[in-house]
Design a protein around this motif. Structure first.
Motif, PDB file in Angstrom:
ATOM      1  N   GLU A 168       0.821  -1.208   0.000  1.00  0.00           N
ATOM      2  CA  GLU A 168       0.000   0.000   0.000  1.00  0.00           C
ATOM      3  C   GLU A 168       0.856   1.258   0.000  1.00  0.00           C
ATOM      4  N   LEU A 169       2.094   1.151   0.488  1.00  0.00           N
ATOM      5  CA  LEU A 169       3.056   2.255   0.490  1.00  0.00           C
ATOM      6  C   LEU A 169       4.335   1.799  -0.200  1.00  0.00           C
ATOM      7  N   ASP A 170       4.973   2.724  -0.884  1.00  0.00           N
ATOM      8  CA  ASP A 170       6.286   2.464  -1.469  1.00  0.00           C
ATOM      9  C   ASP A 170       7.273   3.444  -0.872  1.00  0.00           C
ATOM     10  N   PHE A 171       8.208   2.947  -0.083  1.00  0.00           N
ATOM     11  CA  PHE A 171       9.262   3.816   0.421  1.00  0.00           C
ATOM     12  C   PHE A 171      10.484   2.978   0.738  1.00  0.00           C
ATOM     13  N   THR A 172      11.610   3.648   0.757  1.00  0.00           N
ATOM     14  CA  THR A 172      12.881   3.038   1.097  1.00  0.00           C
ATOM     15  C   THR A 172      13.458   3.803   2.277  1.00  0.00           C
ATOM     16  N   ALA A 173      14.001   3.073   3.244  1.00  0.00           N
ATOM     17  CA  ALA A 173      14.558   3.716   4.428  1.00  0.00           C
ATOM     18  C   ALA A 173      15.941   3.162   4.710  1.00  0.00           C
ATOM     19  N   GLY A 181      14.217  16.408  17.920  1.00  0.00           N
ATOM     20  CA  GLY A 181      13.748  15.120  17.432  1.00  0.00           C
ATOM     21  C   GLY A 181      14.863  14.418  16.696  1.00  0.00           C
ATOM     22  N   ALA A 182      14.549  13.291  16.138  1.00  0.00           N
ATOM     23  CA  ALA A 182      15.548  12.523  15.396  1.00  0.00           C
ATOM     24  C   ALA A 182      15.815  13.185  14.052  1.00  0.00           C
ATOM     25  N   PRO A 183      17.071  13.359  13.692  1.00  0.00           N
ATOM     26  CA  PRO A 183      17.389  13.976  12.400  1.00  0.00           C
ATOM     27  C   PRO A 183      17.250  12.983  11.243  1.00  0.00           C
ATOM     28  N   VAL A 184      16.025  12.733  10.841  1.00  0.00           N
ATOM     29  CA  VAL A 184      15.744  11.857   9.710  1.00  0.00           C
ATOM     30  C   VAL A 184      15.357  12.741   8.533  1.00  0.00           C
ATOM     31  N   LYS A 185      16.031  12.567   7.422  1.00  0.00           N
ATOM     32  CA  LYS A 185      15.769  13.366   6.225  1.00  0.00           C
ATOM     33  C   LYS A 185      14.673  12.701   5.410  1.00  0.00           C
ATOM     34  N   LEU A 186      13.764  13.503   4.891  1.00  0.00           N
ATOM     35  CA  LEU A 186      12.657  12.999   4.083  1.00  0.00           C
ATOM     36  C   LEU A 186      12.851  13.431   2.637  1.00  0.00           C
ATOM     37  N   ARG A 218      19.601   8.120  13.224  1.00  0.00           N
ATOM     38  CA  ARG A 218      19.863   8.984  12.075  1.00  0.00           C
ATOM     39  C   ARG A 218      19.398   8.232  10.832  1.00  0.00           C
ATOM     40  N   GLY A 219      19.008   8.957   9.789  1.00  0.00           N
ATOM     41  CA  GLY A 219      18.624   8.225   8.602  1.00  0.00           C
ATOM     42  C   GLY A 219      18.017   9.049   7.489  1.00  0.00           C
ATOM     43  N   VAL A 220      17.622   8.317   6.458  1.00  0.00           N
ATOM     44  CA  VAL A 220      17.040   8.889   5.244  1.00  0.00           C
ATOM     45  C   VAL A 220      15.845   8.032   4.861  1.00  0.00           C
ATOM     46  N   VAL A 221      14.751   8.688   4.495  1.00  0.00           N
ATOM     47  CA  VAL A 221      13.560   7.997   4.000  1.00  0.00           C
ATOM     48  C   VAL A 221      13.200   8.604   2.658  1.00  0.00           C
ATOM     49  N   ILE A 274      12.926  17.077   0.776  1.00  0.00           N
ATOM     50  CA  ILE A 274      11.780  17.861   1.228  1.00  0.00           C
ATOM     51  C   ILE A 274      12.120  18.585   2.529  1.00  0.00           C
ATOM     52  N   THR A 275      12.643  17.860   3.504  1.00  0.00           N
ATOM     53  CA  THR A 275      13.007  18.476   4.767  1.00  0.00           C
ATOM     54  C   THR A 275      14.173  17.729   5.416  1.00  0.00           C
ATOM     55  N   GLU A 276      15.016  18.470   6.119  1.00  0.00           N
ATOM     56  CA  GLU A 276      16.207  17.905   6.766  1.00  0.00           C
ATOM     57  C   GLU A 276      15.866  17.148   8.041  1.00  0.00           C
ATOM     58  N   ASN A 277      15.124  17.769   8.931  1.00  0.00           N
ATOM     59  CA  ASN A 277      14.790  17.162  10.223  1.00  0.00           C
ATOM     60  C   ASN A 277      13.289  17.040  10.348  1.00  0.00           C
ATOM     61  N   PHE A 278      12.764  15.930   9.880  1.00  0.00           N
ATOM     62  CA  PHE A 278      11.329  15.711  10.006  1.00  0.00           C
ATOM     63  C   PHE A 278      11.094  14.883  11.258  1.00  0.00           C
TER      64      PHE A 278
END
Length: 99
Positions: free
Chosen positions: A11-16, A36-41, A64-67, A48-52
């Motif tokens: 139902e969702l397509d994403f990579t993390a 908050g956690a510095p996860v980039k979106l 830490r991470g990237v989505v 889109i945003t650095e710290n979502f």
């Protein structure tokens, strides 16, 4: 210490790609509600945003991470992101994977 790399399909397509550091940050419990956690979106490889902060719960603020998602529109605003149902589902799946 470790990393988590996964792709969610259905139902969702994403990579993390999430990183768990080997040592806790020195200020992990200071200013708990202020950061908050510095996860980039990313949406279709566009930042889109650095710290979502809504993607990972506050008690996991050392992650830490990237989505990267293909389901969100590219012209989405940051205020509009907070109300998306898709982001709540992504957050839920990421939290389950981390735990």
């Amino acid at each position: 210490m470790s990393y988590i790399h996964f792709t969610a399909e259905g139902e969702l397509d994403f990579t993390a790609l999430l990183y768990i550091p080997s040592q806790a940050p020195y200020d992990m419990f200071q200013n708990y509600y202020g950061k908050g956690a510095p996860v980039k979106l990313y949406v279709r490889r566009v930042l889109i945003t650095e710290n979502f902060e809504e993607l990972v719960p506050r008690f996991l603020n050392f992650i830490r991470g990237v989505v990267d998602s293909n389901d969100l529109p590219l012209n989405v605003s940051r205020e509009n992101l907070q109300q998306k149902k898709i982001l709540k589902l992504i957050s839920k799946k990421i939290t389950r994977k981390i735990l």
